[in-house]
Design a protein around this motif. Structure first.
Motif, mmCIF file in Angstrom:
data_model
loop_
_atom_site.group_PDB
_atom_site.id
_atom_site.type_symbol
_atom_site.label_atom_id
_atom_site.label_comp_id
_atom_site.label_asym_id
_atom_site.label_seq_id
_atom_site.Cartn_x
_atom_site.Cartn_y
_atom_site.Cartn_z
ATOM 1 N N LEU A 9 0.839 -1.207 0.000
ATOM 2 C CA LEU A 9 0.000 0.000 0.000
ATOM 3 C C LEU A 9 0.872 1.255 0.000
ATOM 4 O O LEU A 9 0.573 2.227 -0.713
ATOM 5 C CB LEU A 9 -0.939 0.010 1.216
ATOM 6 C CG LEU A 9 -2.083 -0.989 1.215
ATOM 7 C CD1 LEU A 9 -2.820 -0.964 2.554
ATOM 8 C CD2 LEU A 9 -3.051 -0.716 0.063
ATOM 9 N N TYR A 10 1.935 1.235 0.775
ATOM 10 C CA TYR A 10 2.862 2.375 0.766
ATOM 11 C C TYR A 10 3.478 2.538 -0.614
ATOM 12 O O TYR A 10 3.565 3.650 -1.130
ATOM 13 C CB TYR A 10 3.977 2.195 1.804
ATOM 14 C CG TYR A 10 3.573 2.511 3.214
ATOM 15 C CD1 TYR A 10 3.499 3.822 3.662
ATOM 16 C CD2 TYR A 10 3.285 1.501 4.123
ATOM 17 C CE1 TYR A 10 3.145 4.129 4.966
ATOM 18 C CE2 TYR A 10 2.941 1.785 5.433
ATOM 19 C CZ TYR A 10 2.867 3.100 5.843
ATOM 20 O OH TYR A 10 2.513 3.399 7.134
ATOM 21 N N TRP A 11 3.909 1.449 -1.197
ATOM 22 C CA TRP A 11 4.537 1.505 -2.513
ATOM 23 C C TRP A 11 3.563 1.986 -3.580
ATOM 24 O O TRP A 11 3.966 2.648 -4.533
ATOM 25 C CB TRP A 11 5.132 0.139 -2.882
ATOM 26 C CG TRP A 11 6.518 -0.016 -2.339
ATOM 27 C CD1 TRP A 11 6.868 -0.177 -1.042
ATOM 28 C CD2 TRP A 11 7.724 0.029 -3.073
ATOM 29 N NE1 TRP A 11 8.233 -0.250 -0.918
ATOM 30 C CE2 TRP A 11 8.783 -0.133 -2.153
ATOM 31 C CE3 TRP A 11 8.026 0.164 -4.425
ATOM 32 C CZ2 TRP A 11 10.110 -0.141 -2.545
ATOM 33 C CZ3 TRP A 11 9.362 0.143 -4.818
ATOM 34 C CH2 TRP A 11 10.389 0.005 -3.880
ATOM 35 N N ASP A 12 2.304 1.651 -3.413
ATOM 36 C CA ASP A 12 1.277 2.080 -4.368
ATOM 37 C C ASP A 12 0.780 3.491 -4.084
ATOM 38 O O ASP A 12 -0.080 4.001 -4.799
ATOM 39 C CB ASP A 12 0.080 1.119 -4.335
ATOM 40 C CG ASP A 12 0.432 -0.268 -4.836
ATOM 41 O OD1 ASP A 12 1.465 -0.428 -5.526
ATOM 42 O OD2 ASP A 12 -0.338 -1.208 -4.515
ATOM 43 N N ARG A 13 1.333 4.121 -3.000
ATOM 44 C CA ARG A 13 0.933 5.457 -2.562
ATOM 45 C C ARG A 13 -0.558 5.491 -2.225
ATOM 46 O O ARG A 13 -1.251 6.470 -2.432
ATOM 47 C CB ARG A 13 1.274 6.546 -3.589
ATOM 48 C CG ARG A 13 2.701 6.552 -4.098
ATOM 49 C CD ARG A 13 3.762 6.399 -3.051
ATOM 50 N NE ARG A 13 3.952 7.583 -2.213
ATOM 51 C CZ ARG A 13 4.585 7.555 -1.048
ATOM 52 N NH1 ARG A 13 5.075 6.438 -0.574
ATOM 53 N NH2 ARG A 13 4.728 8.632 -0.346
ATOM 54 N N ASP A 14 -1.023 4.399 -1.658
ATOM 55 C CA ASP A 14 -2.419 4.250 -1.262
ATOM 56 C C ASP A 14 -2.568 4.743 0.177
ATOM 57 O O ASP A 14 -1.917 4.228 1.090
ATOM 58 C CB ASP A 14 -2.829 2.782 -1.367
ATOM 59 C CG ASP A 14 -4.300 2.546 -1.153
ATOM 60 O OD1 ASP A 14 -4.921 3.269 -0.336
ATOM 61 O OD2 ASP A 14 -4.842 1.624 -1.788
ATOM 62 N N GLU A 15 -3.424 5.714 0.394
ATOM 63 C CA GLU A 15 -3.578 6.326 1.718
ATOM 64 C C GLU A 15 -4.114 5.365 2.765
ATOM 65 O O GLU A 15 -4.049 5.658 3.960
ATOM 66 C CB GLU A 15 -4.460 7.568 1.611
ATOM 67 C CG GLU A 15 -3.785 8.684 0.847
ATOM 68 C CD GLU A 15 -4.625 9.934 0.742
ATOM 69 O OE1 GLU A 15 -5.681 10.020 1.403
ATOM 70 O OE2 GLU A 15 -4.218 10.828 -0.017
ATOM 71 N N ARG A 16 -4.616 4.231 2.369
ATOM 72 C CA ARG A 16 -5.062 3.221 3.342
ATOM 73 C C ARG A 16 -3.882 2.619 4.111
ATOM 74 O O ARG A 16 -4.081 1.942 5.119
ATOM 75 C CB ARG A 16 -5.849 2.114 2.645
ATOM 76 C CG ARG A 16 -7.177 2.582 2.060
ATOM 77 C CD ARG A 16 -7.887 1.468 1.340
ATOM 78 N NE ARG A 16 -7.066 1.041 0.201
ATOM 79 C CZ ARG A 16 -7.229 -0.102 -0.445
ATOM 80 N NH1 ARG A 16 -8.161 -0.949 -0.086
ATOM 81 N NH2 ARG A 16 -6.446 -0.407 -1.459
ATOM 82 N N ALA A 17 -2.675 2.883 3.646
ATOM 83 C CA ALA A 17 -1.485 2.350 4.326
ATOM 84 C C ALA A 17 -1.388 2.871 5.759
ATOM 85 O O ALA A 17 -1.045 2.114 6.673
ATOM 86 C CB ALA A 17 -0.220 2.721 3.545
ATOM 87 N N ILE A 18 -1.700 4.143 5.957
ATOM 88 C CA ILE A 18 -1.563 4.748 7.291
ATOM 89 C C ILE A 18 -2.556 4.125 8.281
ATOM 90 O O ILE A 18 -2.146 3.665 9.353
ATOM 91 C CB ILE A 18 -1.715 6.282 7.236
ATOM 92 C CG1 ILE A 18 -0.692 6.898 6.270
ATOM 93 C CG2 ILE A 18 -1.627 6.880 8.635
ATOM 94 C CD1 ILE A 18 0.745 6.737 6.656
ATOM 95 N N PRO A 19 -3.865 4.073 7.967
ATOM 96 C CA PRO A 19 -4.776 3.438 8.926
ATOM 97 C C PRO A 19 -4.468 1.949 9.149
ATOM 98 O O PRO A 19 -4.638 1.440 10.258
ATOM 99 C CB PRO A 19 -6.163 3.617 8.317
ATOM 100 C CG PRO A 19 -6.023 4.537 7.169
ATOM 101 C CD PRO A 19 -4.574 4.704 6.864
ATOM 102 N N ALA A 20 -4.002 1.272 8.112
ATOM 103 C CA ALA A 20 -3.651 -0.142 8.269
ATOM 104 C C ALA A 20 -2.460 -0.284 9.221
ATOM 105 O O ALA A 20 -2.431 -1.171 10.083
ATOM 106 C CB ALA A 20 -3.339 -0.770 6.912
#
Length: 186
Positions: A9-20
């Protein structure tokens, strides 16, 4: 969610990375920061800064062990904040006690020469820790990496606080002797 998915998710720059990340490792990171800082608000800020650092460092960095990566970020950010606070005559948490206990082994001043010595010292400490029985190694790491209070370590390992304190004292003495035998000027 597993770690590989969170990292992706971080690599994809997906903001769901932070809540996960917060959902899986928030308590872990908060515990580290609170142990060092002794202040809930400062700890929360450091944990939020941890998430920002994770966001800015992935990519290009892809951590193999996400918990260790986040723990190290949190610890370093918390120690930096602790240094800032103590420069202003503020602070708290377990940091003063832990740093006092191990002060003779690790200095705060850095020069180029000292940086090289520090790398050698880190390798020697790693070797020392690898040779310890697992239980003693965990006690040492809980105290000197995570800054856990002696009372918490005692509770976690089913020991008395006195037993933990004596164990830590003996381990510091063994480490001191081990490092002196290897030519470190302490």
């Amino acid at each position: 969610m597993d770690d590989a998915t969170i990292v992706q998710l971080y690599w994809d720059r997906d903001e769901r990375a932070i809540p996960a990340t917060s959902g899986k490792y928030g308590n872990y990171c908060n515990s580290i920061a609170r142990n060092i800082l002794g202040n809930r608000e400062d700890a929360e800020e450091c944990v939020n800064d941890t998430y920002l650092c994770a966001w800015t460092s992935m990519p290009p960095h892809r951590p193999r062990v996400l918990s260790a990566f986040l723990g190290k970020l949190t610890r370093n950010l918390s120690l930096n904040r602790y240094k800032h606070h103590t420069a202003d005559k503020r602070g708290g948490g377990e940091a003063p006690a832990v740093l006092d206990e191990i002060a003779e082994l690790v200095s705060d001043t850095d020069s180029v020469e000292r940086a090289v010595d520090r790398r050698e010292l880190v390798r020697a400490i790693d070797t020392f820790l690898e040779r310890l029985p697992a239980g003693k190694r965990r006690i040492f790491v809980c105290r000197y990496w995570y800054f856990d209070p002696v009372s918490e370590i005692a509770s976690r390992f089913g020991m008395t606080e006195n037993h933990v304190s004596v164990t830590l004292n003996r381990l510091r003495l063994k480490l001191h002797n081990y490092l002196q035998e290897r030519g470190f000027d302490l």
